[in-house]
Design a protein around this motif. Structure first.
Motif, PDB file in Angstrom:
ATOM      1  N   ILE A  32       2.454   0.448  -6.228  1.00  0.00           N
ATOM      2  CA  ILE A  32       1.313   0.160  -7.115  1.00  0.00           C
ATOM      3  C   ILE A  32       0.676   1.473  -7.542  1.00  0.00           C
ATOM      4  CG2 ILE A  32      -1.015  -0.839  -7.220  1.00  0.00           C
ATOM      5  CD1 ILE A  32      -0.103  -3.002  -5.345  1.00  0.00           C
ATOM      6  N   LEU A  33       0.292   1.549  -8.824  1.00  0.00           N
ATOM      7  CA  LEU A  33      -0.437   2.695  -9.355  1.00  0.00           C
ATOM      8  C   LEU A  33      -1.859   2.244  -9.726  1.00  0.00           C
ATOM      9  CD1 LEU A  33       2.288   4.106 -11.815  1.00  0.00           C
ATOM     10  CD2 LEU A  33       1.944   4.692  -9.407  1.00  0.00           C
ATOM     11  N   THR A  34      -2.811   3.153  -9.582  1.00  0.00           N
ATOM     12  CA  THR A  34      -4.194   2.834  -9.970  1.00  0.00           C
ATOM     13  C   THR A  34      -4.943   4.112 -10.317  1.00  0.00           C
ATOM     14  OG1 THR A  34      -6.267   1.776  -9.284  1.00  0.00           O
ATOM     15  CG2 THR A  34      -4.997   2.909  -7.575  1.00  0.00           C
ATOM     16  N   ASN A  35      -5.927   3.976 -11.198  1.00  0.00           N
ATOM     17  CA  ASN A  35      -6.829   5.109 -11.479  1.00  0.00           C
ATOM     18  C   ASN A  35      -8.208   4.864 -10.881  1.00  0.00           C
ATOM     19  OD1 ASN A  35      -7.620   3.077 -13.184  1.00  0.00           O
ATOM     20  ND2 ASN A  35      -7.932   4.395 -14.992  1.00  0.00           N
TER      21      ASN A  35
ATOM     22  N   LYS B  15      -7.352   1.410  -2.092  1.00  0.00           N
ATOM     23  CA  LYS B  15      -6.652   1.881  -0.894  1.00  0.00           C
ATOM     24  C   LYS B  15      -5.328   2.583  -1.229  1.00  0.00           C
ATOM     25  CE  LYS B  15      -4.367  -2.596   0.004  1.00  0.00           C
ATOM     26  NZ  LYS B  15      -2.993  -2.130  -0.223  1.00  0.00           N
ATOM     27  N   ASP B  16      -4.760   2.292  -2.379  1.00  0.00           N
ATOM     28  CA  ASP B  16      -3.491   2.906  -2.774  1.00  0.00           C
ATOM     29  C   ASP B  16      -3.672   4.051  -3.758  1.00  0.00           C
ATOM     30  OD1 ASP B  16      -1.892   1.187  -1.227  1.00  0.00           O
ATOM     31  OD2 ASP B  16      -2.014  -0.376  -2.746  1.00  0.00           O
ATOM     32  N   TYR B  17      -4.916   4.492  -3.946  1.00  0.00           N
ATOM     33  CA  TYR B  17      -5.171   5.532  -4.941  1.00  0.00           C
ATOM     34  C   TYR B  17      -4.648   6.889  -4.467  1.00  0.00           C
ATOM     35  CZ  TYR B  17      -7.596   8.915  -7.873  1.00  0.00           C
ATOM     36  OH  TYR B  17      -7.877   9.966  -8.711  1.00  0.00           O
ATOM     37  N   SER B  18      -4.156   7.671  -5.419  1.00  0.00           N
ATOM     38  CA  SER B  18      -3.752   9.055  -5.153  1.00  0.00           C
ATOM     39  C   SER B  18      -3.979   9.853  -6.419  1.00  0.00           C
ATOM     40  CB  SER B  18      -2.280   9.145  -4.751  1.00  0.00           C
ATOM     41  OG  SER B  18      -1.885  10.492  -4.611  1.00  0.00           O
TER      42      SER B  18
END
Length: 421
Positions: free
Chosen positions: A299-302, A307-310
Motif C-alpha cells: 500500500i502507498l499513501t501520502n 501506519k504504512d507511510y514512508s
C-alpha cells in the motif's frame, strides 16, 4: 629335462646324439569373472543369465578352439564360442572346448544359468567431483547371490534403464549392451543417478556432483548487451580464452573479458599447456518484469500519520530472461560481480500529483546496476481527483544493442485530505 634311455642302449661304447622337442602351451583359462576382488583368470563356474547371448572369452594359446555341448535344451553354442541361453529360470551344463592342434586334449567349462542378483557401478567416488566437459564411463558389474561375477560382455540379456533426478545437471546413458554407463555433466549442481531393472526395481544409486573451475560458475545467464569477466579458480601458466560462437559472445583471448552480441547459447573455452576447461553461457533479452512482492510495499499513501507511510518507498522489480524466465535482475550486492548485465532501467509515475517516481539507477551518479524504483509521496489535500491506485510505468532494456520493454504496474493508494470546519 633329463632323458633316460632304455637299458639296452646303455653302453659306453655306443655313443648317440639324442634330441627331444618340447612344446610349451600356455595354460588355457576362461574369463568367467570369478569372485568379487578375486582372481579373474581362474576358471570358476561360468555364470550366464536366462535369455542371454554371450561369446566366451578364452586365454590365448596360439591354437584355434572349437566349442560344443550336449545341453541343447538349456543353451546352444556355436563352434566359435557364442552361447545362447534359452528362457529358463536356472540350470547347468558343460561346454567342451577342443584345441585343434592338440588332438585328444579337451577342456570342459561348467556353465550355470542363474538370474542376476545384484548390479553395481564401479568408481562411484569419482562422481563426487566432476568438472564440466568431462566424461565418466564405467562398466556395470553383475553378481550372483553368492558373490560370483558374470562376464562383462553380453551381446544380449541385461535389461536395465537409467534415470537422472536432475537432467539439467547431468545426462546418463547405457550402451547397446547395457554393460557400460556414460555420464556427461550439463551444468553445475548435483544429481542422483538411478539404475533400474526390467521390473523397475532400483538396483543401484549414485550421487553426481558437478563443479566448475571457471568463474562465474556454469551455466551463465547474461543480459544482451552485458559483459562477463571469466577467470579460473586455479593458477594457470598462460590461459587462452575463445568462444565457440563469436556471433553470440566475443571474448578477449588474453584477458577473458566477454561481450554479448546477440541472443543465443554458446560455450566458452579456456586452454593452456596442461588443461582444457569449458563453461556454458546463455544470452537473452528481458522477457518479463515482475514486482518482488516479498520486499515491496503493498500500500502507498501520502498521509504521514498512516501506519504504512514512508517518505520514500522502494519497489524492487524482477527482470526475467526472454527464453527460460531466468532471473537476471542486477542487485547492489553484486556490484563487484563478474557479470555486468548493463541493463537500462527507468520508471515514472503516471500520478505525479500524489506520488513521484524515479529509478535508483537514474538517481545514482555512477549509473549503478539496479532494478529498484524509488517513490516519493506528494502533499495534496484535494481528494477530488485522488486515484484509488497509483500507476507506475517501468522501462527496461539495453542501449547497445538498443531495445526495451515497457510495463505498467498498479499499487493500492490511500490519499490524505482535509475536512473543512
Amino acid at each position: 629335462m633329463k632323458i633316460k634311455f632304455a637299458e639296452p642302449y646303455h653302453s659306453k661304447e655306443l655313443k648317440m646324439n639324442s634330441k627331444a622337442k618340447i612344446k610349451v602351451i600356455p595354460r588355457l583359462y576362461f574369463k568367467t569373472g570369478g569372485l568379487y576382488n578375486g582372481d579373474t583368470k581362474e576358471s570358476y563356474p561360468y555364470f550366464l543369465p536366462p535369455n542371454s547371448i554371450h561369446r566366451i572369452e578364452a586365454s590365448s594359446t596360439g591354437t584355434k578352439l572349437e566349442y560344443s555341448t550336449n545341453q541343447n535344451q538349456l543353451f546352444t553354442i556355436t563352434k566359435d564360442g557364442e552361447v545362447t541361453v534359452k528362457e529358463v529360470q536356472f540350470g547347468s551344463g558343460t561346454i567342451a572346448v577342443q584345441e585343434q592342434k592338440m588332438e585328444g586334449q579337451t577342456v570342459e567349462i561348467f556353465l550355470k544359468i542363474e538370474d542376476i542378483f545384484s548390479w553395481r557401478v564401479e568408481k562411484t567416488h569419482e562422481l563426487l567431483s566432476m568438472s564440466l566437459m568431462s566424461v565418466f564411463e564405467t562398466p556395470i558389474i553383475f553378481q550372483t547371490q553368492l558373490g560370483y561375477l558374470y562376464p562383462r560382455k553380453f551381446q544380449k540379456g541385461v535389461d536395465l534403464t537409467v534415470e537422472c533426478s536432475h537432467p539439467q545437471t547431468v545426462s546418463a546413458d547405457l550402451n547397446l549392451l547395457n554393460n557400460t554407463l556414460t555420464i556427461k555433466p550439463q551444468g553445475i549442481g548435483s544429481s542422483t543417478i538411478i539404475l533400474k531393472d526390467s521390473q523397475q526395481r532400483v538396483v543401484d544409486v549414485a550421487l553426481v556432483v558437478v563443479s566448475s573451475k571457471i568463474e562465474p560458475p556454469s551455466p551463465i545467464h547474461v543480459h544482451l548487451g552485458g559483459t562477463v569477466q571469466f577467470k579460473v579458480t586455479q593458477e594457470h601458466s598462460s590461459p587462452r580464452w575463445f568462444s565457440e560462437d563469436p556471433s553470440i559472445i566475443k571474448i578477449s583471448e588474453a584477458t577473458g573479458l566477454a561481450k554479448t552480441v546477440k541472443e543465443g547459447q554458446t560455450n566458452i573455452f579456456m586452454n593452456d599447456s596442461l588443461v582444457s576447461l569449458a563453461s556454458m553461457a546463455k544470452v537473452s533479452k528481458i522477457g518479463e518484469i515482475q514486482v518482488d512482492s516479498s520486499i515491496s510495499p503493498s500500500i502507498l499513501t501520502n498521509y504521514d500519520s498512516h501506519k504504512d507511510y514512508s517518505s520514500t518507498y522502494q519497489i524492487q522489480f524482477q527482470l526475467l530472461s526472454h527464453h527460460q524466465s531466468v532471473d537476471i535482475t542486477p542487485h547492489q550486492s553484486n556490484s563487484n560481480s563478474l557479470i555486468k548485465h548493463n541493463i537500462v532501467f527507468k520508471c515514472r509515475s503516471l500520478n505525479e500529483k500524489w506520488i513521484k517516481a524515479a529509478s535508483e539507477q537514474e538517481e545514482s551518479k555512477n549509473q549503478k546496476e539496479s532494478a529498484i524504483c524509488n517513490l516519493y509521496p506528494q502533499k495534496n489535500d484535494h481528494p477530488d481527483d485522488a486515484p484509488s491506485k497509483i500507476k507506475i510505468e517501468v522501462i527496461a532494456g539495453s542501449n547497445n544493442p538498443k531495445y526495451s520493454i515497457k510495463r505498467i504496474f498498479e499499487f493500492e493508494f490511500v490519499p490524505s485530505f482535509t475536512i473543512v470546519n
